[in-house]
Design a protein around this motif. Structure first.
Motif, PDB file in Angstrom:
ATOM      1  N   TYR A   1      26.320  46.444  12.169  1.00 24.30           N
ATOM      2  CA  TYR A   1      25.167  46.442  13.070  1.00 24.30           C
ATOM      3  C   TYR A   1      23.899  46.837  12.335  1.00 24.30           C
ATOM      4  CZ  TYR A   1      27.443  45.654  17.563  1.00 24.30           C
ATOM      5  OH  TYR A   1      28.103  45.101  18.611  1.00 24.30           O
ATOM      6  N   ALA A   2      24.027  47.861  11.503  1.00 23.26           N
ATOM      7  CA  ALA A   2      22.844  48.334  10.777  1.00 23.26           C
ATOM      8  C   ALA A   2      22.318  47.238   9.863  1.00 23.26           C
ATOM      9  CB  ALA A   2      23.202  49.582   9.978  1.00 23.26           C
ATOM     10  N   ILE A   3      23.233  46.576   9.144  1.00 17.29           N
ATOM     11  CA  ILE A   3      22.815  45.511   8.232  1.00 17.29           C
ATOM     12  C   ILE A   3      22.156  44.379   9.011  1.00 17.29           C
ATOM     13  CG2 ILE A   3      23.679  43.704   6.688  1.00 17.29           C
ATOM     14  CD1 ILE A   3      25.819  45.804   5.811  1.00 17.29           C
ATOM     15  N   VAL A   4      22.792  43.978  10.121  1.00 16.77           N
ATOM     16  CA  VAL A   4      22.236  42.883  10.928  1.00 16.77           C
ATOM     17  C   VAL A   4      20.852  43.267  11.456  1.00 16.77           C
ATOM     18  CG1 VAL A   4      22.503  41.626  13.087  1.00 16.77           C
ATOM     19  CG2 VAL A   4      24.449  41.886  11.555  1.00 16.77           C
ATOM     20  N   ALA A   5      20.730  44.515  11.925  1.00 15.00           N
ATOM     21  CA  ALA A   5      19.451  44.928  12.500  1.00 15.00           C
ATOM     22  C   ALA A   5      18.361  44.964  11.432  1.00 15.00           C
ATOM     23  CB  ALA A   5      19.603  46.301  13.155  1.00 15.00           C
ATOM     24  N   ILE A   6      18.707  45.497  10.236  1.00 13.21           N
ATOM     25  CA  ILE A   6      17.686  45.652   9.199  1.00 13.21           C
ATOM     26  C   ILE A   6      17.282  44.286   8.623  1.00 13.21           C
ATOM     27  CG2 ILE A   6      17.225  46.623   6.914  1.00 13.21           C
ATOM     28  CD1 ILE A   6      19.128  48.928   7.757  1.00 13.21           C
ATOM     29  N   PHE A   7      18.268  43.403   8.399  1.00 14.07           N
ATOM     30  CA  PHE A   7      17.968  42.135   7.732  1.00 14.07           C
ATOM     31  C   PHE A   7      17.900  40.963   8.707  1.00 14.07           C
ATOM     32  CE2 PHE A   7      20.100  44.828   4.583  1.00 14.07           C
ATOM     33  CZ  PHE A   7      19.082  44.917   3.662  1.00 14.07           C
ATOM     34  N   ALA A   8      17.557  41.245   9.972  1.00  9.26           N
ATOM     35  CA  ALA A   8      17.547  40.187  10.985  1.00  9.26           C
ATOM     36  C   ALA A   8      16.673  39.010  10.562  1.00  9.26           C
ATOM     37  CB  ALA A   8      17.051  40.755  12.314  1.00  9.26           C
ATOM     38  N   GLN A   9      15.509  39.291   9.957  1.00  9.22           N
ATOM     39  CA  GLN A   9      14.581  38.237   9.560  1.00  9.22           C
ATOM     40  C   GLN A   9      15.242  37.215   8.647  1.00  9.22           C
ATOM     41  OE1 GLN A   9      13.614  41.211  10.203  1.00  9.22           O
ATOM     42  NE2 GLN A   9      11.406  41.396  10.561  1.00  9.22           N
ATOM     43  N   TRP A  10      16.093  37.709   7.731  1.00  3.72           N
ATOM     44  CA  TRP A  10      16.703  36.798   6.762  1.00  3.72           C
ATOM     45  C   TRP A  10      18.016  36.191   7.274  1.00  3.72           C
ATOM     46  CZ3 TRP A  10      14.359  41.402   5.464  1.00  3.72           C
ATOM     47  CH2 TRP A  10      13.175  41.280   4.727  1.00  3.72           C
ATOM     48  N   LEU A  11      18.703  36.948   8.136  1.00  4.21           N
ATOM     49  CA  LEU A  11      20.006  36.473   8.606  1.00  4.21           C
ATOM     50  C   LEU A  11      19.871  35.398   9.680  1.00  4.21           C
ATOM     51  CD1 LEU A  11      22.039  39.791   8.789  1.00  4.21           C
ATOM     52  CD2 LEU A  11      22.396  37.887   7.241  1.00  4.21           C
ATOM     53  N   ALA A  12      18.858  35.545  10.544  1.00  5.55           N
ATOM     54  CA  ALA A  12      18.734  34.625  11.671  1.00  5.55           C
ATOM     55  C   ALA A  12      18.236  33.265  11.176  1.00  5.55           C
ATOM     56  CB  ALA A  12      17.771  35.198  12.697  1.00  5.55           C
ATOM     57  N   PRO A  13      18.830  32.170  11.676  1.00  9.88           N
ATOM     58  CA  PRO A  13      18.387  30.839  11.232  1.00  9.88           C
ATOM     59  C   PRO A  13      16.971  30.509  11.692  1.00  9.88           C
ATOM     60  CG  PRO A  13      20.136  30.671  12.899  1.00  9.88           C
ATOM     61  CD  PRO A  13      20.008  32.113  12.557  1.00  9.88           C
ATOM     62  N   TYR A  14      16.569  31.002  12.838  1.00  6.09           N
ATOM     63  CA  TYR A  14      15.208  30.717  13.348  1.00  6.09           C
ATOM     64  C   TYR A  14      14.577  32.025  13.791  1.00  6.09           C
ATOM     65  CZ  TYR A  14      17.678  26.273  13.777  1.00  6.09           C
ATOM     66  OH  TYR A  14      18.452  25.198  13.522  1.00  6.09           O
ATOM     67  N   GLY A  15      13.278  31.954  14.157  1.00 14.28           N
ATOM     68  CA  GLY A  15      12.606  33.133  14.694  1.00 14.28           C
ATOM     69  C   GLY A  15      13.028  33.372  16.133  1.00 14.28           C
ATOM     70  N   GLN A  16      12.826  34.622  16.608  1.00 11.73           N
ATOM     71  CA  GLN A  16      13.285  34.910  17.973  1.00 11.73           C
ATOM     72  C   GLN A  16      12.422  34.239  19.037  1.00 11.73           C
ATOM     73  OE1 GLN A  16      12.911  39.008  19.097  1.00 11.73           O
ATOM     74  NE2 GLN A  16      11.457  39.440  17.469  1.00 11.73           N
ATOM     75  N   GLU A  17      11.173  33.881  18.657  1.00 10.40           N
ATOM     76  CA  GLU A  17      10.292  33.290  19.666  1.00 10.40           C
ATOM     77  C   GLU A  17      10.170  31.779  19.517  1.00 10.40           C
ATOM     78  OE1 GLU A  17       6.633  35.455  19.296  1.00 10.40           O
ATOM     79  OE2 GLU A  17       7.744  37.336  19.067  1.00 10.40           O
ATOM     80  N   GLU A  18      10.858  31.235  18.517  1.00  9.36           N
ATOM     81  CA  GLU A  18      10.743  29.803  18.234  1.00  9.36           C
ATOM     82  C   GLU A  18      11.352  28.972  19.380  1.00  9.36           C
ATOM     83  OE1 GLU A  18      11.668  27.353  14.205  1.00  9.36           O
ATOM     84  OE2 GLU A  18      11.769  29.535  14.125  1.00  9.36           O
ATOM     85  N   VAL A  19      10.606  27.991  19.873  1.00  9.93           N
ATOM     86  CA  VAL A  19      11.077  27.169  20.996  1.00  9.93           C
ATOM     87  C   VAL A  19      11.368  25.765  20.493  1.00  9.93           C
ATOM     88  CG1 VAL A  19      10.503  26.223  23.258  1.00  9.93           C
ATOM     89  CG2 VAL A  19       9.782  28.544  22.644  1.00  9.93           C
ATOM     90  N   PHE A  20      12.517  25.237  20.863  1.00  7.43           N
ATOM     91  CA  PHE A  20      12.921  23.888  20.442  1.00  7.43           C
ATOM     92  C   PHE A  20      12.869  22.925  21.615  1.00  7.43           C
ATOM     93  CE2 PHE A  20      14.739  26.779  17.456  1.00  7.43           C
ATOM     94  CZ  PHE A  20      14.459  26.186  16.233  1.00  7.43           C
ATOM     95  N   ALA A  21      12.932  21.639  21.271  1.00 11.66           N
ATOM     96  CA  ALA A  21      12.791  20.609  22.307  1.00 11.66           C
ATOM     97  C   ALA A  21      13.989  20.610  23.254  1.00 11.66           C
ATOM     98  CB  ALA A  21      12.625  19.234  21.671  1.00 11.66           C
TER      99      ALA A  21
END
Lengths: 550, 390
Positions: free
Chosen positions: B118-138
């Protein structure tokens, strides 16, 4: 003795205790025979395995302890092999147990007699009404005051000595063949102890009950037992009839136990009449809340001397110490240090006044912070008072450890939990010395220790007094300790000083009646002492009853 | 009615099986263990065997028990992972940590492993996540699984939500937001409650009375309702700044939870200040700061640490429930509580597409897993510290 039937036969008993996932031997092959109506004394220091053997004699072990080998035969039944239901039918009915702390063993939510009748009713020996009537009869035989009513009180409503006798009555409720007494008087004052001892001895004789009497106090066991077995670290040292054992012990260890009480340092000469006392307590009255617990207490402590303050629990000895240290500001009166009055509250005293008077506590377990190493515990007052830091501080701590006869390299980085009781008490002494005080209050410093260890502490304190010119106020209830170390004695009772004088005078009549009672209640190593004492004073003129009459 | 008869019959059969088991044990082995065995213990053995049997039957022979199979598989995988992690810990690291791992139960190593992940995921979320949290797709409402035939998309393995945001990314960012805010809140609650509690225990008297009564008043109000009330006021203050609202939320939850910490630290501190070593320090002339931080605090670590673990879980759940109710962490920030609420409708698809129904459970499961992991570690720490005292 041989013509009587054998009741309990323990052969080659091995017990193991669990520590850190491994089983370690705590009792290595002890044999024990007990005949009907006989009392066997088990003595030894803490860790000798006496309580564990006492419990094993009932086929019971504490959690984390197991019987690994050997047999415990009670009346032909091997308790190590017996089924749980078989043991249930014996325990409480034919074998009973009296624990050290009656206060912790009674259920505080139920009346005494309700707990008393449980065993006979459970085992179907008597109906509830019969058991109650019998309980009152037992209370009478144990000479409890108001036997008709005392059973209907709750445990906290009766005194410690009465509770211990009520517990003995409870053990007697089914008229067992065997009772295990596990240090029944250790937590009691001397005057209360004698009452309980007399009561236990009488009732055991009356019902011809066999008993195992466990204690570390030789003088007590000498009164109670027909035979004595000495234990050391789970091994039997020797066993003999009480008289033989007392007069001619075979083993060196037994002789050293016997000799403990012989340590005595000569009293120092009286101080000059015009000398300024180092601590002078003048007309001190102190109260907890609205109730006065000290009434007009006055005495002087002169430099380089040891003043023992003696009395029973509740007599105000420790309260006096709290007044001197300023933890309990006195309501009236003055405490002077070298002629200068001390502020009443310790918060108003300056660093030097605090430094001059140090304290050593009874329970070394609670007096040392369990999360700090020995180096930190002793180092803190060194740094706090002398300002030494780093290597110099460590050097001073090492010097202090050498002074209390502990090897610095071995102890400086340990935690208190890794030390034995005597070593912890030595650390308590070192912490007091670290402040370089002139006056030290020793509050029951030896009463939680085994006799051999206590003797070592007393010798150390005596040596330090000679080397550093310390002045001691020595609070104790143990008159043997007073004999050993005191120059002067102050006897306190119910918050008042009843007698005060040099040691030699204190141990020679005439006395104040209370001092007399206190002195005569201390058990002696003579097996006839209790009988003689009861004959002299009369059964109704001992213990609490006598105190009340004063 | 017939169900009741079945239950009674099964119960009777289990009792009989237990009796037979004990009797067989007695006659065959004759060991004291069987001789002294209570009937309840024998019944327990029978019940255990029966339960395992039912589990095996469900796993292998019942087609519909998909979630049960997943649960069993998950349990085995986690247990294996924990075991491997412990094995690793026993052979890598300093002498101290290796010794720690040698005496560690599997539950604790599982807890530590989970907290680390959890700590690793929380700290490196920017690099781990494929897209941004606010990114909207079609594409909106893409189903999970990544199989185009079943309405999925390989680019979004967990699908997208109703406005087209990638759910995997939001799950990962949720760790950062929810766990990070919960951790900060818990620390604040401990700072506040702990120091005031020790102060009350050490000084006592009027200060103790004042603080304790104030805390009583705060504790008298149900905490979730109180938090909701205060959050409503705070949202009026914060206006459109969602950052400020999050800040107010941290303060509000920290103050409400600090009352529990205060109670505990005052009680623990009260037991410690009566010790002789505190008296010795007082008589030495030590100041209040030294008494609290150097003498009392080290002895209160064990219960405080345990409380920290529990309190962290409660704070975490409070934030999730506030978000679920709509006043907590505000969109577009990703948060597990909000995700559970937004996706809760999907649970209706359980009969047709188990994978879709599992979506809201993922966020809920992420919350549950961390809570369980923290509790495992805390239990172990408590056990260790109580063992040291003996």
């Amino acid at each position: 003795m041989t013509n009587r039937d054998l009741l309990l036969k323990i052969r080659d008993l091995h017990l193991e205790g669990r520590s850190d996932e491994t089983w370690q031997q705590i009792v290595n092959g002890v044999d024990l025979d007990l005949h009907k109506g006989e009392v066997l004394g088990l003595i030894g220091e803490s860790g000798a395995g006496k309580s564990t053997i006492g419990l094993a004699a009932m086929g019971f072990t504490r959690d984390g302890v197991r019987i690994s080998k050997g047999s415990v035969e009670f009346d032909g039944i091997d308790l190590t092999q017996a089924s749980a239901s078989k043991k249930r039918s014996l325990l409480g009915k034919r074998i009973a147990y009296v624990a050290q702390s009656a206060a912790a063993s009674f259920n505080p939510a139920h009346k005494l007699i309700e707990q008393h009748v449980e065993a006979p009713v459970q085992h179907g020996v008597m109906s509830k009404a019969e058991a109650m009537a019998d309980g009152i009869e037992l209370y009478r035989r144990l000479r409890l005051p108001n036997p008709e009513e005392i059973g209907f009180r709750y445990p906290h409503q009766v005194s410690g000595g009465q509770l211990q006798r009520a517990m003995t009555a409870m053990a007697m409720s089914c008229r067992p063949d065997l009772i295990i007494f596990d240090e029944p008087t250790t937590a009691l004052d001397v005057t209360t102890q004698i009452e309980v001892l007399a009561a236990i001895r009488r009732i055991v004789e009356e019902f011809d009950t066999a008993a195992i009497y466990i204690t570390h106090d030789l003088a007590v066991v000498a009164q109670m037992a027909d035979r004595i077995k000495v234990l050391l670290k789970g091994d039997e040292v020797e066993e003999a009839d009480t008289r033989t054992m007392l007069s001619a012990p075979k083993e060196n260890y037994t002789r050293s136990l016997w000799a403990v009480r012989s340590f005595q340092r000569p009293a120092k000469p009286a101080p000059a009449a015009d000398a300024t006392p180092i601590v002078s307590i003048q007309n001190v009255t102190a109260a907890y809340g609205k109730i006065d617990v000290l009434h007009d207490v006055s005495f002087d402590i002169h430099a380089g001397r040891t003043v023992a303050v003696v009395g029973e629990s509740g007599s105000g000895k420790s309260t006096t110490a709290r007044c001197i240290t300023g933890l309990l500001p006195p309501r009236q009166g003055v405490i002077e240090f070298e002629g200068e009055p001390l502020p009443r509250d310790y918060r108003k005293r300056n660093k030097d006044q605090l430094r001059q008077a140090q304290m050593i506590y009874q329970m070394a377990d609670t007096a040392l912070n369990p999360r700090k190493t020995i180096g930190e515990i002793i180092g803190r007052p060194v740094q706090f008072y002398t300002g030494l830091r780093g290597a110099k501080k460590r050097e001073r701590v090492r010097a202090l450890l050498n002074q209390i006869e502990l090897e610095p390299d071995q102890f400086i980085d340990r935690l208190p939990s890794e030390l034995s009781g005597g070593q912890k008490q030595r650390i308590g002494i070192a912490r007091a010395l670290a402040a370089e005080p002139r006056f030290v209050i020793c509050d029951e410093v030896t009463s939680a220790l085994d006799q051999l260890v206590a003797e070592g502490i007393l010798k150390l304190l005596a040596r330090l007094q000679d080397e550093l010119g310390l002045t001691y106020m020595f609070i104790t209830h143990d008159l043997a300790t007073v004999q050993a170390i005191a120059d002067e004695v102050v006897v306190m009772k119910e918050g008042e000083v009843v007698e005060h004088g040099p040691k030699a005078q204190m141990f020679r009549p005439p006395h104040h009646p209370y001092t007399d009672l206190l002195l005569s209640s201390v058990p002696e190593m003579d097996p006839d002492w209790l009988s003689r004492m009861l004959a002299e004073r009369g059964e109704d003129n001992i213990g609490d009853a006598a105190v009340v009459r004063m | 009615m017939s169900t009741l008869i079945w239950i009674v019959l099964v119960f009777a059969a289990l009792v009989a099986a237990g009796w037979v088991f004990r009797f067989a044990g007695q006659t065959v082995t004759g060991r004291p263990y069987f001789r002294d065995m209570e009937m309840t213990t024998a019944f327990g053995y029978a019940l255990g065997v029966f339960t395992i049997g039912v589990g095996v039957w469900l796993y292998f022979f019942v087609e519909q028990a998909v979630f049960f199979r997943w649960a069993v598989q998950g349990f085995v995988i986690f247990a294996l992972a924990a075991w491997l992690f412990r094995l690793l810990g026993r052979h890598v690291g300093t002498e101290g940590t290796r010794k720690l791992f040698r005496h560690m139960p599997l539950t604790a190593s599982f807890g530590i492993l989970m907290i680390l992940i959890y700590a690793i995921v929380a700290i490196f979320a920017q690099w781990l996540a494929p897209y941004g949290q606010e990114e909207v797709f079609a594409q909106v409402n893409v189903l999970p699984g990544g199989d185009p035939a079943a309405g999925g998309d390989p680019a979004h393995p967990l699908g997208t939500d109703q406005i087209g945001r990638d759910l995997l990314s939001r799950l990962i960012y949720g760790a950062q937001n929810t766990v990070g805010i919960a951790f900060a809140t818990t620390c604040l609650a401990f700072l506040l409650g702990g120091s005031l509690g020790f102060l009350a225990a050490t000084i006592g008297g009027w200060l103790d009375n004042l603080l304790s009564r104030a805390v009583d008043v705060l504790m008298a109000i149900p905490s979730l309702i109180f938090a909701l009330l205060l959050m409503t006021i705070a949202s009026a203050w914060a206006g459109s700044q969602s950052g400020m609202l999050t800040f107010y939320m941290v303060i509000i939850i920290a103050v409400i939870d600090s009352t529990r910490v205060y109670r505990l630290s005052r009680a623990v501190g009260g037991n410690i200040v009566v010790m002789d070593y505190i008296e010795a320090a007082k008589l030495r002339g030590e100041g209040l700061g030294y008494l609290i931080f150097r003498e009392i605090l080290p002895n209160a670590y064990a219960p405080l640490l345990a409380e920290f673990g529990l309190r962290f879980c409660f704070v975490f759940l409070t934030i999730a429930s506030l978000s679920f109710l709509g006043v907590g962490i505000q969109p577009p920030l990703a948060d597990w509580g909000t995700m559970v609420r937004d996706l809760s409708q999907f649970i209706n698809f359980a009969a047709f597409s188990p994978l879709t129904a599992a979506l809201p459970l993922m966020a809920a499961g992420a919350i549950a897993l961390l809570t369980v992991a923290v509790n495992f570690v805390v239990d172990w720490m408590l056990h260790r510290s109580s063992g040291l005292k003996e």
